[in-house]
Design an enzyme around this catalytic site. Structure first.
Site, PDB file in Angstrom:
ATOM      1  N   GLU A   1     -18.524  -7.680  10.177  1.00 55.00           N
ATOM      2  CA  GLU A   1     -17.240  -8.288   9.830  1.00 55.00           C
ATOM      3  C   GLU A   1     -17.281  -9.758  10.196  1.00 55.00           C
ATOM      4  O   GLU A   1     -17.825 -10.134  11.228  1.00 55.00           O
ATOM      5  CB  GLU A   1     -16.106  -7.587  10.576  1.00 55.00           C
TER       6      GLU A   1
ATOM      7  N   ASP B   1      -9.798  -0.778  -4.731  1.00 56.31           N
ATOM      8  CA  ASP B   1      -8.686  -0.457  -5.624  1.00 56.31           C
ATOM      9  C   ASP B   1      -8.383  -1.646  -6.529  1.00 56.31           C
ATOM     10  O   ASP B   1      -7.510  -1.571  -7.380  1.00 56.31           O
ATOM     11  CB  ASP B   1      -7.432  -0.091  -4.820  1.00 56.31           C
TER      12      ASP B   1
ATOM     13  N   THR C   1     -11.729   5.824   3.637  1.00 56.40           N
ATOM     14  CA  THR C   1     -11.420   4.787   4.609  1.00 56.40           C
ATOM     15  C   THR C   1      -9.904   4.673   4.760  1.00 56.40           C
ATOM     16  O   THR C   1      -9.147   5.215   3.953  1.00 56.40           O
ATOM     17  CB  THR C   1     -11.985   3.425   4.169  1.00 56.40           C
ATOM     18  N   GLU C   2      -9.470   3.942   5.773  1.00 50.84           N
ATOM     19  CA  GLU C   2      -8.032   3.732   5.963  1.00 50.84           C
ATOM     20  C   GLU C   2      -7.413   3.029   4.759  1.00 50.84           C
ATOM     21  O   GLU C   2      -6.347   3.405   4.279  1.00 50.84           O
ATOM     22  CB  GLU C   2      -7.772   2.903   7.227  1.00 50.84           C
ATOM     23  N   TYR C   3      -8.083   1.964   4.283  1.00 51.15           N
ATOM     24  CA  TYR C   3      -7.564   1.253   3.121  1.00 51.15           C
ATOM     25  C   TYR C   3      -7.538   2.160   1.899  1.00 51.15           C
ATOM     26  O   TYR C   3      -6.615   2.117   1.104  1.00 51.15           O
ATOM     27  CB  TYR C   3      -8.396   0.002   2.816  1.00 51.15           C
ATOM     28  N   GLU C   4      -8.551   2.966   1.766  1.00 47.64           N
ATOM     29  CA  GLU C   4      -8.619   3.882   0.632  1.00 47.64           C
ATOM     30  C   GLU C   4      -7.436   4.848   0.650  1.00 47.64           C
ATOM     31  O   GLU C   4      -6.789   5.070  -0.371  1.00 47.64           O
ATOM     32  CB  GLU C   4      -9.938   4.656   0.687  1.00 47.64           C
TER      33      GLU C   4
ATOM     34  N   ASP D   1     -21.339 -13.574   9.195  1.00 49.79           N
ATOM     35  CA  ASP D   1     -21.169 -13.788   7.770  1.00 49.79           C
ATOM     36  C   ASP D   1     -22.288 -13.028   7.069  1.00 49.79           C
ATOM     37  O   ASP D   1     -23.459 -13.139   7.447  1.00 49.79           O
ATOM     38  CB  ASP D   1     -21.269 -15.287   7.482  1.00 49.79           C
TER      39      ASP D   1
ATOM     40  N   LYS E   1      -9.592 -16.183  -6.829  1.00 52.32           N
ATOM     41  CA  LYS E   1      -9.725 -17.417  -7.602  1.00 52.32           C
ATOM     42  C   LYS E   1     -11.132 -17.527  -8.177  1.00 52.32           C
ATOM     43  O   LYS E   1     -12.120 -17.260  -7.491  1.00 52.32           O
ATOM     44  CB  LYS E   1      -9.419 -18.640  -6.729  1.00 52.32           C
TER      45      LYS E   1
ATOM     46  N   ASP F   1     -12.793  -8.323   0.534  1.00 49.45           N
ATOM     47  CA  ASP F   1     -11.901  -9.386   0.095  1.00 49.45           C
ATOM     48  C   ASP F   1     -12.216  -9.709  -1.364  1.00 49.45           C
ATOM     49  O   ASP F   1     -13.362  -9.991  -1.708  1.00 49.45           O
ATOM     50  CB  ASP F   1     -12.127 -10.624   0.969  1.00 49.45           C
TER      51      ASP F   1
END
Length: 167
Positions: free
Chosen positions: A16, A106, A146-149, A48, A74, A70
């Site tokens: 991360e 997503d 995952t949590e975001y999933e 990174d 743009k 992320d």
């Protein structure tokens, strides 16, 4: 963490770039340790992803999981996307000969971008693809959510997944 729990014979490294996200992951791992669950096969690194070839040897990594990265929406930031051809060139430097990249999101524009990048990649080829992971019995088999999933899926957002393999 769930992958490390299910596969104690495999080492996992969570990478991360942002302190706040990394701190949250470390706190979750420490909470599990306090409950008696020691995930000794799970480590974290703040770095990174562009530095992967400086940290890992050629052929040292078997799989790269990109979960809800992320999107850098743009156009001028397209090179920062972890599924750009620029990053696939870096992954090629650390993956084993049969190494893969698995990507879940997503964000449909990011996913479409990723598919297009793979179409032009000289190093990777699209192996598997789903625009609705949770309704795709083959691709969803063995899926660790995952949590975001879970969050985005509960909001009705279909989860897209692709697996890319080296040419």
């Amino acid at each position: 963490m769930d992958m490390a729990r299910l596969h104690p014979e495999i080492n996992y490294i969570g990478i991360e770039m942002y302190d706040s996200v990394l701190l949250r992951a470390i706190q979750k791992r420490e909470a599990l340790a306090e409950e008696g669950e020691n995930l000794s096969n799970l480590m974290f690194m703040r770095m990174d992803a562009r530095l992967l070839p400086e940290v890992f040897e050629k052929g040292e990594v078997a799989k790269i999981y990109l979960n809800f990265s992320d999107p850098w929406p743009k156009a001028r930031h397209a090179r920062r996307r972890l599924t750009s051809n620029e990053f696939f060139k870096l992954y090629d430097k650390v993956l084993t000969a049969d190494g893969t990249v698995e990507f879940k999101t997503d964000n449909r524009p990011l996913f479409d971008f990723s598919v297009e990048e793979l179409k032009t990649s000289e190093l990777f080829v699209l192996d598997q693809l789903s625009y609705d992971l949770h309704n795709d019995s083959k691709m969803n088999q063995g899926n660790i959510m995952t949590e975001y999933e879970a969050k985005f899926s509960s909001m009705g957002n279909p989860i897209c997944k692709l697996i890319a393999k080296r040419r």
